[in-house]
Scaffold this active site. Structure first.
Site, mmCIF file in Angstrom:
data_model
loop_
_atom_site.group_PDB
_atom_site.id
_atom_site.type_symbol
_atom_site.label_atom_id
_atom_site.label_comp_id
_atom_site.label_asym_id
_atom_site.label_seq_id
_atom_site.Cartn_x
_atom_site.Cartn_y
_atom_site.Cartn_z
ATOM 1 N N GLY A 45 45.837 84.931 -7.235
ATOM 2 C CA GLY A 45 44.427 84.881 -7.587
ATOM 3 C C GLY A 45 43.969 83.434 -7.610
ATOM 4 O O GLY A 45 44.774 82.537 -7.880
ATOM 5 N N GLN A 50 38.660 76.429 -9.898
ATOM 6 C CA GLN A 50 39.967 75.809 -9.629
ATOM 7 C C GLN A 50 39.968 74.952 -8.366
ATOM 8 O O GLN A 50 40.903 74.190 -8.143
ATOM 9 C CB GLN A 50 41.052 76.887 -9.491
ATOM 10 C CG GLN A 50 41.293 77.661 -10.783
ATOM 11 C CD GLN A 50 42.419 78.660 -10.607
ATOM 12 O OE1 GLN A 50 42.180 79.781 -10.172
ATOM 13 N NE2 GLN A 50 43.646 78.252 -10.908
ATOM 14 N N CYS A 98 49.519 80.053 -13.919
ATOM 15 C CA CYS A 98 48.226 79.676 -13.344
ATOM 16 C C CYS A 98 48.428 78.461 -12.451
ATOM 17 O O CYS A 98 49.128 77.524 -12.845
ATOM 18 C CB CYS A 98 47.255 79.343 -14.472
ATOM 19 S SG CYS A 98 45.620 78.849 -13.905
ATOM 20 N N LEU A 99 47.816 78.483 -11.270
ATOM 21 C CA LEU A 99 47.949 77.333 -10.360
ATOM 22 C C LEU A 99 47.398 76.055 -10.990
ATOM 23 O O LEU A 99 47.810 74.961 -10.623
ATOM 24 C CB LEU A 99 47.221 77.626 -9.042
ATOM 25 C CG LEU A 99 47.800 78.780 -8.212
ATOM 26 C CD1 LEU A 99 46.907 79.068 -7.011
ATOM 27 C CD2 LEU A 99 49.216 78.455 -7.760
ATOM 28 N N HIS A 140 42.445 87.469 -15.775
ATOM 29 C CA HIS A 140 42.849 86.060 -15.778
ATOM 30 C C HIS A 140 41.844 85.217 -14.969
ATOM 31 O O HIS A 140 41.384 84.172 -15.435
ATOM 32 C CB HIS A 140 44.267 85.929 -15.203
ATOM 33 C CG HIS A 140 44.736 84.517 -15.040
ATOM 34 N ND1 HIS A 140 45.804 83.992 -15.737
ATOM 35 C CD2 HIS A 140 44.287 83.503 -14.254
ATOM 36 C CE1 HIS A 140 45.973 82.722 -15.384
ATOM 37 N NE2 HIS A 140 45.074 82.405 -14.479
ATOM 38 N N GLU A 141 41.499 85.705 -13.765
ATOM 39 C CA GLU A 141 40.561 84.963 -12.917
ATOM 40 C C GLU A 141 39.164 84.935 -13.525
ATOM 41 O O GLU A 141 38.471 83.919 -13.468
ATOM 42 C CB GLU A 141 40.517 85.554 -11.505
ATOM 43 C CG GLU A 141 41.849 85.514 -10.758
ATOM 44 C CD GLU A 141 42.533 84.169 -10.795
ATOM 45 O OE1 GLU A 141 41.836 83.126 -10.767
ATOM 46 O OE2 GLU A 141 43.768 84.136 -10.877
ATOM 47 N N HIS A 144 38.510 82.206 -15.889
ATOM 48 C CA HIS A 144 38.223 80.890 -15.299
ATOM 49 C C HIS A 144 36.719 80.663 -15.136
ATOM 50 O O HIS A 144 36.249 79.531 -15.186
ATOM 51 C CB HIS A 144 38.903 80.757 -13.929
ATOM 52 C CG HIS A 144 40.357 80.393 -13.995
ATOM 53 N ND1 HIS A 144 40.810 79.226 -14.585
ATOM 54 C CD2 HIS A 144 41.459 81.019 -13.530
ATOM 55 C CE1 HIS A 144 42.138 79.166 -14.472
ATOM 56 N NE2 HIS A 144 42.557 80.253 -13.848
HETATM 57 NI NI NI Z 1 44.519 80.695 -13.360
#
Ligand code: NI
Length: 184
Positions: A45, A50, A98-99, A140-141, A144
């Site tokens: 995701g 991000q 998470c990236l 989760h996304e 953000h």
């Molecule tokens: Ni994330």
């Protein structure tokens, strides 16, 4: 085009993202670039903040987990201007990473299922109910877009235990196998 991924400590990750206007220039290209960026960093995701764009947009592709959950085989989507309209009272704990927080994985409690309304890439309104891993990735996304990262959702004790790691990351001490950026 592969974008660098903004890491924890970057102010864009804490912004309230704004709606994507229907006439947003090159929206399809942006969505394609977000998928490309996500695949290049082995994520499932990726949300627009991000990559430094505070827009209400995220992409997911969980098809690599189809072996474990067959319904994920076609779970590849772009979510534009999403709203979570319902969430289950039952919660479930799953490990998340998470990236934007390279090297961290923690158990997070979230609702087990959700109903979400959003626009697809062609700005058609869609609504669907998600559970299992799909519901997890999407929540989760979605966070953000509200300036929330998964560590915000940990218990006070877990937060205390990872505080020094987070502080170090915020100061640029982290390593990732993909291109990153950090901007206060
Ligand atoms: Ni994330």
């Amino acid at each position: 085009m592969i974008y660098p991924i903004y890491v924890y400590g970057s102010s864009v990750l804490r912004e309230d993202a704004r709606d994507v206007p229907q006439d947003y220039p090159e929206l399809k290209q942006l969505v394609a670039d977000m998928f490309e960026t996500m695949y290049a960093s082995s994520g499932v995701g990726l949300a627009a903040p991000q990559i430094g764009k505070p827009l209400r947009l995220f992409v997911v592709d969980a098809s690599i987990y189809a072996d474990e959950e067959p319904s994920l085989a076609d779970f590849k989507r772009a979510f534009i201007n999403p709203e979570i309209v319902e969430e289950s009272e039952t919660g479930v704990v799953m490990s998340e990473g998470c990236l934007s927080l390279p090297g961290l994985n923690e158990d997070v409690l979230r609702p087990e299922s959700i109903r979400i309304r959003y626009m697809d890439e062609d700005f058609n309104e869609r609504e669907e109910e998600l559970d299992g891993f799909a519901a997890r990735v999407v929540q989760h996304e979605y966070d953000h877009l509200e300036g929330i990262v998964f560590t915000d959702r940990l218990s006070p004790i877990r937060k205390t235990l990872i505080r020094s790691k987070l502080n170090a990351m915020g100061k640029g001490r982290f390593s990732a196998k993909y291109k990153t950026r950090q901007e206060k």
